[in-house]
Design a protein around this motif. Structure first.
Motif, PDB file in Angstrom:
ATOM      1  N   ALA A   1      -4.111  -4.809   6.186  1.00 25.76           N
ATOM      2  CA  ALA A   1      -4.080  -4.105   4.901  1.00 25.76           C
ATOM      3  C   ALA A   1      -2.809  -3.281   4.737  1.00 25.76           C
ATOM      4  N   LEU A   2      -2.366  -2.633   5.811  1.00 30.65           N
ATOM      5  CA  LEU A   2      -1.161  -1.806   5.706  1.00 30.65           C
ATOM      6  C   LEU A   2       0.055  -2.664   5.372  1.00 30.65           C
TER       7      LEU A   2
ATOM      8  N   ASN B   1       4.119  -4.085   1.107  1.00 32.11           N
ATOM      9  CA  ASN B   1       4.838  -5.089   0.329  1.00 32.11           C
ATOM     10  C   ASN B   1       4.672  -4.924  -1.177  1.00 32.11           C
ATOM     11  N   LEU B   2       3.820  -3.995  -1.610  1.00 34.36           N
ATOM     12  CA  LEU B   2       3.603  -3.764  -3.033  1.00 34.36           C
ATOM     13  C   LEU B   2       4.602  -2.730  -3.549  1.00 34.36           C
ATOM     14  N   ASN B   3       4.964  -2.854  -4.799  1.00 35.05           N
ATOM     15  CA  ASN B   3       5.910  -1.927  -5.415  1.00 35.05           C
ATOM     16  C   ASN B   3       5.355  -1.397  -6.728  1.00 35.05           C
TER      17      ASN B   3
ATOM     18  N   ILE C   1       3.954  -5.369 -10.586  1.00 37.58           N
ATOM     19  CA  ILE C   1       4.219  -6.697 -11.109  1.00 37.58           C
ATOM     20  C   ILE C   1       3.154  -7.625 -10.531  1.00 37.58           C
ATOM     21  N   ALA C   2       2.275  -8.110 -11.385  1.00 39.75           N
ATOM     22  CA  ALA C   2       1.114  -8.877 -10.932  1.00 39.75           C
ATOM     23  C   ALA C   2       1.509 -10.120 -10.142  1.00 39.75           C
ATOM     24  N   GLU C   3       2.572 -10.774 -10.544  1.00 42.09           N
ATOM     25  CA  GLU C   3       2.996 -11.980  -9.829  1.00 42.09           C
ATOM     26  C   GLU C   3       3.388 -11.649  -8.389  1.00 42.09           C
ATOM     27  N   ASN C   4       3.967 -10.459  -8.172  1.00 41.52           N
ATOM     28  CA  ASN C   4       4.291 -10.019  -6.816  1.00 41.52           C
ATOM     29  C   ASN C   4       3.022  -9.675  -6.040  1.00 41.52           C
ATOM     30  N   VAL C   5       2.123  -8.954  -6.666  1.00 42.46           N
ATOM     31  CA  VAL C   5       0.864  -8.584  -6.017  1.00 42.46           C
ATOM     32  C   VAL C   5       0.100  -9.838  -5.598  1.00 42.46           C
ATOM     33  N   ASN C   6       0.172 -10.863  -6.415  1.00 44.85           N
ATOM     34  CA  ASN C   6      -0.528 -12.115  -6.125  1.00 44.85           C
ATOM     35  C   ASN C   6      -0.113 -12.707  -4.780  1.00 44.85           C
TER      36      ASN C   6
ATOM     37  N   LEU D   1      -6.488  -0.324   0.032  1.00 37.46           N
ATOM     38  CA  LEU D   1      -5.868   0.976   0.274  1.00 37.46           C
ATOM     39  C   LEU D   1      -6.620   1.765   1.335  1.00 37.46           C
ATOM     40  N   VAL D   2      -7.945   1.726   1.287  1.00 35.81           N
ATOM     41  CA  VAL D   2      -8.763   2.426   2.292  1.00 35.81           C
ATOM     42  C   VAL D   2      -8.471   1.879   3.688  1.00 35.81           C
ATOM     43  N   GLU D   3      -8.451   0.566   3.814  1.00 43.02           N
ATOM     44  CA  GLU D   3      -8.201  -0.034   5.124  1.00 43.02           C
ATOM     45  C   GLU D   3      -6.772   0.224   5.590  1.00 43.02           C
TER      46      GLU D   3
END
Length: 86
Positions: A8-9, A14-16, A35-40, A69-71
């Motif tokens: 999870a970390l 890797n998310l922005n 950016i949803a495409e990045n999150v995907n 986020l919790v993990e």
């Protein structure tokens, strides 16, 4: 079928988060998000992709990011604890 959320970390790192301005068709206001495409690429379970336009996201459920986020916090706390107990 219950499975833990692994790495999870790494996913969170890797998310922005970004600021953006909506186009006029969506009100033209200031916003923030991801950016949803990045999150995907890292958490595809929370992104809705357009079946008629490969690679294009139609939305994202930010609320479902909470378990990741919790993990991630727990993984990071474990790293901190290991560093200070050695």
């Amino acid at each position: 079928d219950i499975l833990p959320i692994d790495n999870a970390l790494e996913k969170v790192l890797n998310l922005n988060g970004v600021y953006f301005t909506w186009d006029e068709a969506h009100g033209g206001g200031h916003g923030m998000g991801m950016i949803a495409e990045n999150v995907n690429n890292y958490v595809p379970e929370i992104v809705s992709m357009d079946p008629d336009a490969p690679g294009y996201a139609t939305g994202m459920d930010y609320g479902h990011l909470t378990p990741v986020l919790v993990e991630a916090i727990k993984e990071q706390q474990k790293q901190i604890n290991q560093r200070f107990t050695c």
